[in-house]
Write an enzyme that holds these catalytic residues in place. Structure first.
Site, PDB file in Angstrom:
ATOM      1  N   ASP A  14      -2.898  -1.353  -3.492  1.00  0.00           N
ATOM      2  CA  ASP A  14      -3.503  -0.217  -4.189  1.00  0.00           C
ATOM      3  C   ASP A  14      -2.641   0.187  -5.387  1.00  0.00           C
ATOM      4  OD1 ASP A  14      -1.351   1.061  -2.985  1.00  0.00           O
ATOM      5  OD2 ASP A  14      -2.571   2.211  -1.570  1.00  0.00           O
ATOM      6  N   ARG A  32       7.379   6.356   3.309  1.00  0.00           N
ATOM      7  CA  ARG A  32       6.441   7.388   3.761  1.00  0.00           C
ATOM      8  C   ARG A  32       5.408   6.804   4.718  1.00  0.00           C
ATOM      9  NH1 ARG A  32       4.113   8.755  -0.757  1.00  0.00           N
ATOM     10  NH2 ARG A  32       2.049   7.907  -0.326  1.00  0.00           N
ATOM     11  N   LEU A  41       0.851  -1.197   0.000  1.00  0.00           N
ATOM     12  CA  LEU A  41       0.000   0.000   0.000  1.00  0.00           C
ATOM     13  C   LEU A  41       0.882   1.241   0.000  1.00  0.00           C
ATOM     14  CD1 LEU A  41      -2.497  -1.140   2.780  1.00  0.00           C
ATOM     15  CD2 LEU A  41      -2.982  -1.076   0.328  1.00  0.00           C
ATOM     16  N   HIS A  42       0.529   2.211  -0.853  1.00  0.00           N
ATOM     17  CA  HIS A  42       1.323   3.439  -0.873  1.00  0.00           C
ATOM     18  C   HIS A  42       0.519   4.684  -1.230  1.00  0.00           C
ATOM     19  CE1 HIS A  42       1.165   2.536  -5.173  1.00  0.00           C
ATOM     20  NE2 HIS A  42       1.483   3.802  -5.392  1.00  0.00           N
ATOM     21  N   ARG A  43      -0.722   4.530  -1.685  1.00  0.00           N
ATOM     22  CA  ARG A  43      -1.462   5.705  -2.169  1.00  0.00           C
ATOM     23  C   ARG A  43      -1.922   6.572  -1.003  1.00  0.00           C
ATOM     24  NH1 ARG A  43      -2.110   5.739  -7.475  1.00  0.00           N
ATOM     25  NH2 ARG A  43      -1.790   3.752  -8.560  1.00  0.00           N
TER      26      ARG A  43
END
Length: 388
Positions: free
Chosen positions: A305, A263, A228-230
């Site tokens: 995602d 992040r 997941l990164h969005r």
């Protein structure tokens, strides 16, 4: 293979023409799409003598973490980039502006015949804009994809890049339909297949020899892989907390392994989001391409995602649960193994339960996802160049 300008000049008596191409990479998915193009160019140069393709790689530095950049170059056997712009992080405006300023210097120094850009990141639109304004032709690999969600920065990048590119290389039928609807002339559009799948097919044998499953004490098809990164999923600490709780609940049935984007990890640490049972929900640093591919092909399912992972799981016929409200890759749902569940974690839980109970859909491999997309791209570019 890196050829400097003096070597190119010395080869001029051996070749009828020399074509100079600069390929741009900025983020990890770009590397997987450029690697097969680089191999196809090398293959072309080996087999032909009427035209030599001088291929340069420019890395903008949009992804600057070594685990997210250097390792992928090594895994994909890409040469060190000829240019590294080192733009780093920043707002979309700052990052795009920095790339444009630095890439203009590269174009002035090299004066290429063509710039190849891939995907939909800030490097894509920044370098295509810079090249077009300097009168240099642009080829967009992975053109025509649309999520129809303009709150996604990637959607804006896709639309703008396609509107100014000279060659649009399409991965799936929806891309052809979208570009026709937007009025792009047919003579600019080419349905070639998927370079991401080229890389997957090429490196699948290597991934099968990886020890990553054993290293994490996992059993094949008995664990869930997460990526997941969005911003919609990870930037809001409350949303991220809900997702982590959801993953913890899943880990009661199967181990869950989650390579964490830098992040995302920073947000977790800043908000003291901790995992109660790290033996069942395993958080790792970002993994290299080969390790991640090995995990993906051995997972019972993938939760993501990411756009590219929707494609890779479709080819591998591994069920994929996508935590997004839209996808720019509808073939992964219409033909493949992808489930789009939006932001509804209850819906995601129901789909995961069905998959783990053996009720997942049996997908098919989309048309032209055969490992030869990059060779088609190079063949088209050579044909067009020779005619000029």
């Amino acid at each position: 293979m890196i050829i400097n300008i003096f070597q190119v000049e010395s080869l001029s008596h051996l070749y009828y023409k020399i074509m100079k191409i600069i390929s741009v990479v900025g983020a990890r998915p770009n590397f997987m799409k450029i690697a097969p193009v680089h191999r196809a160019i090398h293959k072309y140069n080996t087999l032909h003598s009427s035209l030599f393709i001088h291929h340069l790689i420019c890395h903008t530095g949009q992804h600057y973490d070594s685990n997210m950049s250097d390792q992928f170059f090594n895994d994909l056997e890409l040469p060190s980039p000829d240019y590294y712009l080192g733009v780093g992080s920043g707002t979309h405006a700052v990052q795009t502006a920095k790339i444009m300023v630095e890439f203009e210097k590269v174009l002035n120094a090299e004066n290429p015949d063509l710039v190849i850009i891939v995907g939909d990141v800030n490097s894509t639109i920044a370098c295509s804009l810079t090249a077009v304004k300097m009168g240099i032709k642009v080829a967009h690999v992975e053109a025509g994809l649309r999520s129809f969600d303009r709150t996604m920065p990637e959607e804006i990048n896709r639309i703008l890049t396609d509107s100014i590119s000279d060659f649009l290389f399409v991965t799936e039928k929806s891309g052809l339909d979208n570009l026709k609807r937007e009025g792009v002339p047919d003579n600019k559009v080419f349905f070639v297949g998927n370079c991401m799948i080229d890389s997957l097919i090429h490196y699948l044998p290597k991934a099968e020899t990886s020890n990553v499953i054993n290293n994490f004490l996992l059993l094949p098809f008995d664990f869930i892989l997460v990526t997941l990164h969005r911003p919609s999923n990870v930037d809001d600490p409350y949303r991220l907390k809900e997702i982590l709780e959801f993953l913890c609940s899943l880990s009661n049935d199967q181990k869950v392994i989650f390579p964490v984007h830098p992040r995302t990890r920073n947000i977790m640490e800043a908000n003291q989001l901790q995992i109660t049972d790290p033996s069942s929900l395993i958080l790792t640093e970002p993994l290299g391409y080969i390790e991640f591919l090995s995990l993906m092909k051995n997972a019972s399912l993938v939760i993501t995602d990411s756009g590219g992972i929707q494609e890779e799981t479709t080819y591998l016929q591994i069920p994929c649960v996508t935590l997004r409200s839209s996808t720019e890759r509808p073939v992964t749902i219409d033909v493949g193994t992808n489930y789009l569940v939006g932001e509804d974690l209850d819906q995601a839980d129901r789909i995961v339960t069905e998959i783990l109970s053996g009720k997942s859909r049996k997908g098919q491999i989309p048309k032209l996802w055969d490992g030869k997309a990059a060779e088609r791209i190079v063949s088209i570019l050579v044909e067009k160049f020779k005619k000029n």
